[in-house]
Write a protein that holds these residues in place. Sequence first.
Motif, PDB file in Angstrom:
ATOM      1  N   CYS A  93       1.282   2.783   0.446  1.00 12.24           N
ATOM      2  CA  CYS A  93       2.288   2.649   1.586  1.00 12.24           C
ATOM      3  C   CYS A  93       1.813   3.436   2.622  1.00 12.24           C
ATOM      4  O   CYS A  93       1.494   4.599   2.452  1.00 12.24           O
ATOM      5  CB  CYS A  93       3.756   2.659   1.024  1.00 12.24           C
ATOM      6  N   HIS A  95       3.823   4.358   4.823  1.00 15.73           N
ATOM      7  CA  HIS A  95       5.041   5.043   5.258  1.00 15.73           C
ATOM      8  C   HIS A  95       4.782   6.368   4.674  1.00 15.73           C
ATOM      9  O   HIS A  95       4.276   7.426   5.517  1.00 15.73           O
ATOM     10  CB  HIS A  95       6.314   4.446   4.928  1.00 15.73           C
ATOM     11  N   LEU A  96       5.001   6.642   3.419  1.00 14.76           N
ATOM     12  CA  LEU A  96       4.913   8.198   2.956  1.00 14.76           C
ATOM     13  C   LEU A  96       3.858   7.882   1.604  1.00 14.76           C
ATOM     14  O   LEU A  96       3.977   8.889   0.703  1.00 14.76           O
ATOM     15  CB  LEU A  96       5.930   8.781   2.857  1.00 14.76           C
ATOM     16  N   CYS A  98       3.827   6.087  -1.285  1.00 14.74           N
ATOM     17  CA  CYS A  98       3.748   5.367  -2.567  1.00 14.74           C
ATOM     18  C   CYS A  98       2.911   4.245  -3.064  1.00 14.74           C
ATOM     19  O   CYS A  98       2.317   3.787  -1.987  1.00 14.74           O
ATOM     20  CB  CYS A  98       5.397   5.263  -2.599  1.00 14.74           C
ATOM     21  N   CYS A 111       7.692  -1.699  -1.270  1.00  8.21           N
ATOM     22  CA  CYS A 111       7.441  -0.183  -1.771  1.00  8.21           C
ATOM     23  C   CYS A 111       8.852   0.289  -2.205  1.00  8.21           C
ATOM     24  O   CYS A 111       9.965   0.088  -1.844  1.00  8.21           O
ATOM     25  CB  CYS A 111       7.035   0.657  -0.415  1.00  8.21           C
ATOM     26  N   HIS A 114      10.991   3.648   0.122  1.00  9.95           N
ATOM     27  CA  HIS A 114      11.913   3.354   1.044  1.00  9.95           C
ATOM     28  C   HIS A 114      11.990   2.098   1.394  1.00  9.95           C
ATOM     29  O   HIS A 114      12.300   1.845   2.667  1.00  9.95           O
ATOM     30  CB  HIS A 114      11.593   4.541   2.107  1.00  9.95           C
ATOM     31  N   SER A 116       9.842  -0.571   2.209  1.00 15.70           N
ATOM     32  CA  SER A 116       9.141  -1.438   3.328  1.00 15.70           C
ATOM     33  C   SER A 116       8.793  -2.579   2.692  1.00 15.70           C
ATOM     34  O   SER A 116       8.298  -2.529   1.219  1.00 15.70           O
ATOM     35  CB  SER A 116       8.006  -0.404   3.651  1.00 15.70           C
TER      36      SER A 116
HETATM   37  S1  FES Z   1       6.482   5.419   1.059  1.00 10.93           S
HETATM   38 FE1  FES Z   1       6.733   3.212   1.120  1.00 10.93          FE
HETATM   39  S2  FES Z   1       8.400   2.992   2.171  1.00 10.93           S
HETATM   40 FE2  FES Z   1       8.259   4.995   2.158  1.00 10.93          FE
END
Ligand code: FES
Lengths: 166, 429
Positions: A93, A95-96, A98, A111, A114, A116
């Motif tokens: 992901c 974002h962070l 995962c 995801c 969080h 997404s």
């Molecule tokens: S790591 Fe995927 S939404 Fe935050």
Amino acid sequence: MKKKQNTASINRRSFLKRSWLWLGVIAGVELTAITFSMFSPGKRTKAANSYTSVKTAGYVGNIKPGSVSPHRNGQFYLVRMNDGGFLAVSLTCTHLGCSVGFDAGKKQFICPCHSSVFSIGGDVLSPPAPRALDIYRVFIEQGQVKVDTDRKIRRKKFSKADLVYA
Amino acid sequence: MDQTGTVGKKKVRARNLILHVHPPKVRKTSIRFTLTFGLGGMAAILFILQVFTGILLRFSYVPSPNEAYDSILSITNTLLFGSLVKNVHHWSGIFFVLVTFLHLLRTFYTGAFYWERRWNWVIGICLMVIVMFSNFTGYLLPWDQLAYWAVTVSTSMLYYIPGIGESLTGLVRGGEEVGGNTLLIFYNFHTAILPLSIVLLMAFHFWRVRKNKGVVVSKDADETLVPADPDLVLKELVVALCLIAFVLLISIFFDAPLQERANPAYSPNPAKAPWYFMGIQELLLHFHPFFAAVLIPVLFLFGMFLLPFLKFKEQHEGIWFFNQKGRKLALIAAITAIVIVPAGILINEYFLDFEGWMKNIPPVISNGLIPFIIIGVILTAYFLFIKNRYKPDKSEFILFMFSFMMAGYAVLTFVGIWFRGPGMVLMWP
Ligand code: FES
Ligand code: HEM
Ligand code: HEM
């Protein structure tokens, strides 16, 4: 303690003092550099893994258009669009970091961390992820789809040019 | 008390040791339990427990991705009292963060950050950060799913620091992904660098308390002196023993959680950050990561360091919440935060979609700068309103804002821990 000293010895003394200071500074810089290089033992893993970086994802004929198949040890999903174009979408992901899961019913990557949501092309359908999923280079060799997992390709949005055709 | 002639040699030695930390006599008002709640001392005890159990664990723990998980299993399953030692390390690791934080609150609310105490406040903030990172680096070591993904998510936050983010993430992880190098790096920080830094800072911290002639007391407090030994030492012993008994009790009845072995290809659902980062995780659900995980924490930390260097005309020392007005303001701040923060979360969850509304604008602006400014304007207006209404002095005003932020972060943490289910959707616990 004598207060009177001749100028020559003061100069020598201050020269020596200054030399010590500079030697100290150099030693300090060296120590810092060495320390930091010890802190990052990063290169080792990459070299060890590089020989497995090209993954074979299967024969072109066996992969249906409109299908998405996970290749978890290569860390990607192989996507074949309805028009036959191939795309290797990273699991990670944007974002962070995962690993996104695939919802076969909705045809979306979701995801768990969080929440997404991404389209099968990797575009963000629902934030917080700030950009489309990364992709890996896909190439076709002797009728087989191969994916070079050595390097992730970052992108803002999905574009037609990302697709590879047999 | 004792005449020198009648005291045995052993006792003299013990007393000498005590006098390294305490002066011979202390003010009676300064050792009231309800002034400090013994929190600083508790933190010290918990640190000692961590070092003691940590060193024991080191004899069996193997810091490599292939062996870490199995070594943990063998600690809990085959070692005599292994699981007790591990549980004590787990629970006192959690209490250490909690107690240190409560100690921070107590030093703030009793006005122990002014003038000559400012360096102890600064050292304290450093200690708070190091204690959190001690817990965080330890979190990875069991190498289970919980550890792996919490660390993946948390280290990814560094990615959003402009300019250096990408290389910094690589440096911290020792590679592109969380792996063997990350484990080695974390292990070294956890069992050598961080504990050593704590020891050094703690020594400095204690010395400063003594330099300041003991803990903070109000100016008009009664000046009676009592001998530190036994009056203070006895109290400390009682606190220490109760704390250790409590940690042992919890550790006997509650096991440290351990999920399946780490699997880089599969994130559990939900994958949550460690509990003390849960507030930041909650912010991450609402804001662009640059704002949630970089700007807001950095601004907050900066403010904390700056606090004791502001110029105060007034000094509210040694009285909880400064005075009647301070008490009222703290209460108002806490209540507002407890109402406003959940409301904000709900509104953002169900009604706002800045990113969807402004599709052509980069998310760092649509989902970051714009909501940040909106919230900033609302809060500033609210703070100014309070300022005009109650006319607080500088300390009282800071106390108000501090209370608001602390209560707000606490609410975010609660929501993150108990109200977020699979897929991070809001739900009842
Ligand atoms: S790591 Fe995927 S939404 Fe935050
Ligand atoms: C400074 C305070 C410390 C804190 C807050 C802390 C916290 C933690 C945490 C949260 C874990 C994960 C264990 C779990 O949750 O089950 C852990 C593991 C571990 N810690 Fe610490 N620790 C501290 C100090 C130390 C020290 C000083 C050592 C050794 C010198 C040490 C050695 C270890 C080892 C070997 C593990 C892995 C074994 C396990 O997971 O139980 N720790 N620590
Ligand atoms: C490892 C963590 C820490 C330990 C072991 C520790 C220990 C102590 C102890 C034993 C005292 C004596 C008085 C008391 O017990 O309250 C003290 C005082 C103090 N601490 Fe800490 N502390 C730690 C972290 C912090 C933090 C996070 C802060 C806040 C930023 C802080 C700020 C202070 C201040 C300002 C004082 C002086 C209080 C006064 O004069 O009344 N400390 N600390």
